[in-house]
Design a protein around this motif. Structure first.
Motif, PDB file in Angstrom:
ATOM      1  N   ILE A 118       0.859  -1.190   0.000  1.00 57.74           N
ATOM      2  CA  ILE A 118       0.000   0.000   0.000  1.00 57.74           C
ATOM      3  C   ILE A 118       0.893   1.236   0.000  1.00 57.74           C
ATOM      4  CG2 ILE A 118      -1.737   1.353   1.237  1.00 57.74           C
ATOM      5  CD1 ILE A 118      -2.798  -1.244   2.449  1.00 57.74           C
ATOM      6  N   ILE A 119       0.657   2.117  -0.963  1.00 51.99           N
ATOM      7  CA  ILE A 119       1.371   3.394  -1.030  1.00 51.99           C
ATOM      8  C   ILE A 119       0.376   4.484  -0.662  1.00 51.99           C
ATOM      9  CG2 ILE A 119       2.552   5.021  -2.560  1.00 51.99           C
ATOM     10  CD1 ILE A 119       3.471   2.514  -4.150  1.00 51.99           C
ATOM     11  N   LEU A 120       0.741   5.278   0.323  1.00 51.98           N
ATOM     12  CA  LEU A 120      -0.146   6.340   0.801  1.00 51.98           C
ATOM     13  C   LEU A 120       0.554   7.676   0.586  1.00 51.98           C
ATOM     14  CD1 LEU A 120      -2.586   7.436   2.437  1.00 51.98           C
ATOM     15  CD2 LEU A 120      -1.330   6.893   4.512  1.00 51.98           C
ATOM     16  N   VAL A 121      -0.099   8.590  -0.113  1.00 52.94           N
ATOM     17  CA  VAL A 121       0.468   9.929  -0.300  1.00 52.94           C
ATOM     18  C   VAL A 121      -0.140  10.861   0.740  1.00 52.94           C
ATOM     19  CG1 VAL A 121       0.743  11.891  -1.859  1.00 52.94           C
ATOM     20  CG2 VAL A 121       0.895   9.554  -2.747  1.00 52.94           C
ATOM     21  N   GLY A 122       0.719  11.351   1.614  1.00 53.37           N
ATOM     22  CA  GLY A 122       0.300  12.294   2.646  1.00 53.37           C
ATOM     23  C   GLY A 122       0.894  13.661   2.382  1.00 53.37           C
ATOM     24  N   SER A 123       1.169  14.373   3.461  1.00 49.84           N
ATOM     25  CA  SER A 123       1.634  15.744   3.321  1.00 49.84           C
ATOM     26  C   SER A 123       2.680  16.047   4.385  1.00 49.84           C
ATOM     27  CB  SER A 123       0.444  16.689   3.477  1.00 49.84           C
ATOM     28  OG  SER A 123       0.864  18.029   3.454  1.00 49.84           O
ATOM     29  N   MET A 124       3.673  16.830   4.026  1.00 46.72           N
ATOM     30  CA  MET A 124       4.619  17.312   5.025  1.00 46.72           C
ATOM     31  C   MET A 124       3.884  18.251   5.988  1.00 46.72           C
ATOM     32  SD  MET A 124       8.394  17.783   3.341  1.00 46.72           S
ATOM     33  CE  MET A 124       8.144  19.147   2.251  1.00 46.72           C
ATOM     34  N   GLY A 125       4.453  18.417   7.158  1.00 43.91           N
ATOM     35  CA  GLY A 125       3.872  19.340   8.144  1.00 43.91           C
ATOM     36  C   GLY A 125       3.211  18.645   9.317  1.00 43.91           C
ATOM     37  N   GLY A 126       3.118  17.315   9.248  1.00 48.63           N
ATOM     38  CA  GLY A 126       2.358  16.578  10.263  1.00 48.63           C
ATOM     39  C   GLY A 126       2.992  16.528  11.636  1.00 48.63           C
ATOM     40  N   THR A 127       4.290  16.890  11.747  1.00 49.54           N
ATOM     41  CA  THR A 127       4.923  16.860  13.077  1.00 49.54           C
ATOM     42  C   THR A 127       4.521  18.081  13.909  1.00 49.54           C
ATOM     43  OG1 THR A 127       6.888  18.021  12.275  1.00 49.54           O
ATOM     44  CG2 THR A 127       6.965  15.607  12.242  1.00 49.54           C
ATOM     45  N   ASN A 128       3.894  19.066  13.263  1.00 50.30           N
ATOM     46  CA  ASN A 128       3.556  20.318  13.955  1.00 50.30           C
ATOM     47  C   ASN A 128       2.041  20.459  14.109  1.00 50.30           C
ATOM     48  OD1 ASN A 128       3.183  22.940  14.825  1.00 50.30           O
ATOM     49  ND2 ASN A 128       3.884  23.900  12.930  1.00 50.30           N
ATOM     50  N   PRO A 129       1.511  20.209  15.323  1.00 51.68           N
ATOM     51  CA  PRO A 129       0.056  20.308  15.508  1.00 51.68           C
ATOM     52  C   PRO A 129      -0.486  21.707  15.215  1.00 51.68           C
ATOM     53  CG  PRO A 129       1.154  19.602  17.562  1.00 51.68           C
ATOM     54  CD  PRO A 129       2.226  19.860  16.554  1.00 51.68           C
ATOM     55  N   ASN A 130       0.400  22.729  15.299  1.00 50.53           N
ATOM     56  CA  ASN A 130      -0.045  24.104  15.042  1.00 50.53           C
ATOM     57  C   ASN A 130       0.195  24.549  13.606  1.00 50.53           C
ATOM     58  OD1 ASN A 130      -0.772  24.500  17.801  1.00 50.53           O
ATOM     59  ND2 ASN A 130       1.409  24.666  18.280  1.00 50.53           N
ATOM     60  N   HIS A 131       0.459  23.580  12.716  1.00 51.39           N
ATOM     61  CA  HIS A 131       0.686  23.929  11.308  1.00 51.39           C
ATOM     62  C   HIS A 131      -0.542  24.658  10.762  1.00 51.39           C
ATOM     63  CE1 HIS A 131       1.457  23.569   7.011  1.00 51.39           C
ATOM     64  NE2 HIS A 131       2.688  23.203   7.304  1.00 51.39           N
ATOM     65  N   PRO A 132      -0.323  25.737   9.978  1.00 48.86           N
ATOM     66  CA  PRO A 132      -1.456  26.520   9.457  1.00 48.86           C
ATOM     67  C   PRO A 132      -2.493  25.675   8.702  1.00 48.86           C
ATOM     68  CG  PRO A 132       0.631  27.597   8.921  1.00 48.86           C
ATOM     69  CD  PRO A 132       0.983  26.320   9.605  1.00 48.86           C
ATOM     70  N   LEU A 133      -2.045  24.606   8.036  1.00 51.86           N
ATOM     71  CA  LEU A 133      -3.021  23.790   7.293  1.00 51.86           C
ATOM     72  C   LEU A 133      -4.085  23.190   8.212  1.00 51.86           C
ATOM     73  CD1 LEU A 133      -0.874  21.794   4.680  1.00 51.86           C
ATOM     74  CD2 LEU A 133      -2.502  23.619   4.218  1.00 51.86           C
ATOM     75  N   ASN A 134      -3.718  22.969   9.483  1.00 52.70           N
ATOM     76  CA  ASN A 134      -4.688  22.373  10.405  1.00 52.70           C
ATOM     77  C   ASN A 134      -5.834  23.321  10.730  1.00 52.70           C
ATOM     78  OD1 ASN A 134      -3.653  19.769  10.757  1.00 52.70           O
ATOM     79  ND2 ASN A 134      -2.081  20.523  12.156  1.00 52.70           N
ATOM     80  N   SER A 135      -5.575  24.634  10.611  1.00 53.48           N
ATOM     81  CA  SER A 135      -6.629  25.595  10.951  1.00 53.48           C
ATOM     82  C   SER A 135      -7.613  25.817   9.801  1.00 53.48           C
ATOM     83  CB  SER A 135      -6.013  26.925  11.385  1.00 53.48           C
ATOM     84  OG  SER A 135      -5.284  27.483  10.314  1.00 53.48           O
TER      85      SER A 135
END
Length: 255
Positions: free
Chosen positions: A130-147
């Motif tokens: 299984i190949i899953l394409v995710g995104s960089m930034g996941g180590t930071n819970p306060n990453h702007p993408l999360n908002s």
């Protein structure tokens, strides 16, 4: 003699911008792959050619995925929740646009439950990779993408990545940098871990290069049981990556 029979590969999110590229690239390599696509709507199916090998299913509904995974060797997961811009934003007035997710299509439902359903269905069907394409930034819970739209998108993506890493199925998790609609094969690709690349000037990557990395990962043993960040140098800097075996060998991180 090595098994030269083509691998049957299912691409989910095949109607999306990166998914379409992966689906088309696999279609061109008929000696190596038998490809299927999975999309959410009949409109998406028509958009990518409407072939019989494209299944319409809702990844939030586990049972609907089952027919598409029967008999596949590998699964490439490219489904993702998509934030939409609230109407009425005027860029000339400054400020930032506001985003929302459609009801029922939040990251929790699409990126967590939807990806978990796909992993479970593929595992039950005996899939080998299984190949899953995710995104960089996941180590930071306060990453702007999360908002964006209060969706916590990277939090849910990371939860699905962890679920895959714990599933027992051979996996490759590709956490792509900022995706660009540019030609592939023109740049030197970089692998990293734990979002180190976000501290550099090389935080983006063409979608076509992510698509190629997915397809190469299907064929290269060194890509299995690995999770890595993927970005690219700007064009004209460095040497365009051709040897994906060497690229994947640069990292040994399992998550």
């Amino acid at each position: 003699m090595a098994d030269a029979s083509p691998k049957t590969v299912l691409v989910t999110g095949a109607g999306g911008r990166t998914g379409q590229i992966v689906y088309k690239k696999l279609k061109e390599r008929t000696d190596q792959f038998i490809v299927r696509g999975l999309v959410r709507t009949p409109e998406s199916k028509e958009k990518i050619g409407g072939a019989d090998d494209v299944f319409v299913a809702d990844v939030r509904d586990a049972a609907s995925i089952v027919p598409a995974v029967q008999g596949i060797d590998a699964l490439i997961i490219l489904t993702s929740a998509v934030p939409k811009m609230k109407p009425g934003f005027d860029p000339t007035k400054g400020g930032r646009p506001e985003f929302y997710f459609e009801d029922g299509l939040y990251p929790e439902q699409v990126d967590w439950i939807g990806q978990k359903n796909q992993i479970d269905a593929a595992k039950a069907a005996g899939v080998k990779h299984i190949i899953l394409v995710g995104s960089m930034g996941g180590t930071n819970p306060n990453h702007p993408l999360n908002s964006l739209g209060n969706g916590n998108i990277l939090v849910w993506k990371r939860k699905a990545e962890q679920y895959l890493a714990d599933s027992g199925v051979p996996y490759t998790i590709i956490r792509a940098g900022g995706l660009q609609d540019k030609d592939g094969g023109q740049r030197e690709l970089l692998v990293g871990k734990d979002d180190e690349l976000l501290q550099t000037e090389t935080r983006t990557i063409p979608r076509a290069d992510v698509a190629e990395a997915c397809i190469q990962a299907l064929q290269i043993e060194a890509a299995k049981f690995k999770a890595f960040d993927l970005a690219s140098k700007p064009e004209n800097l460095g040497t365009p990556t051709k040897d994906f075996g060497a690229l994947f060998a640069q990292t040994s991180a399992r998550f």
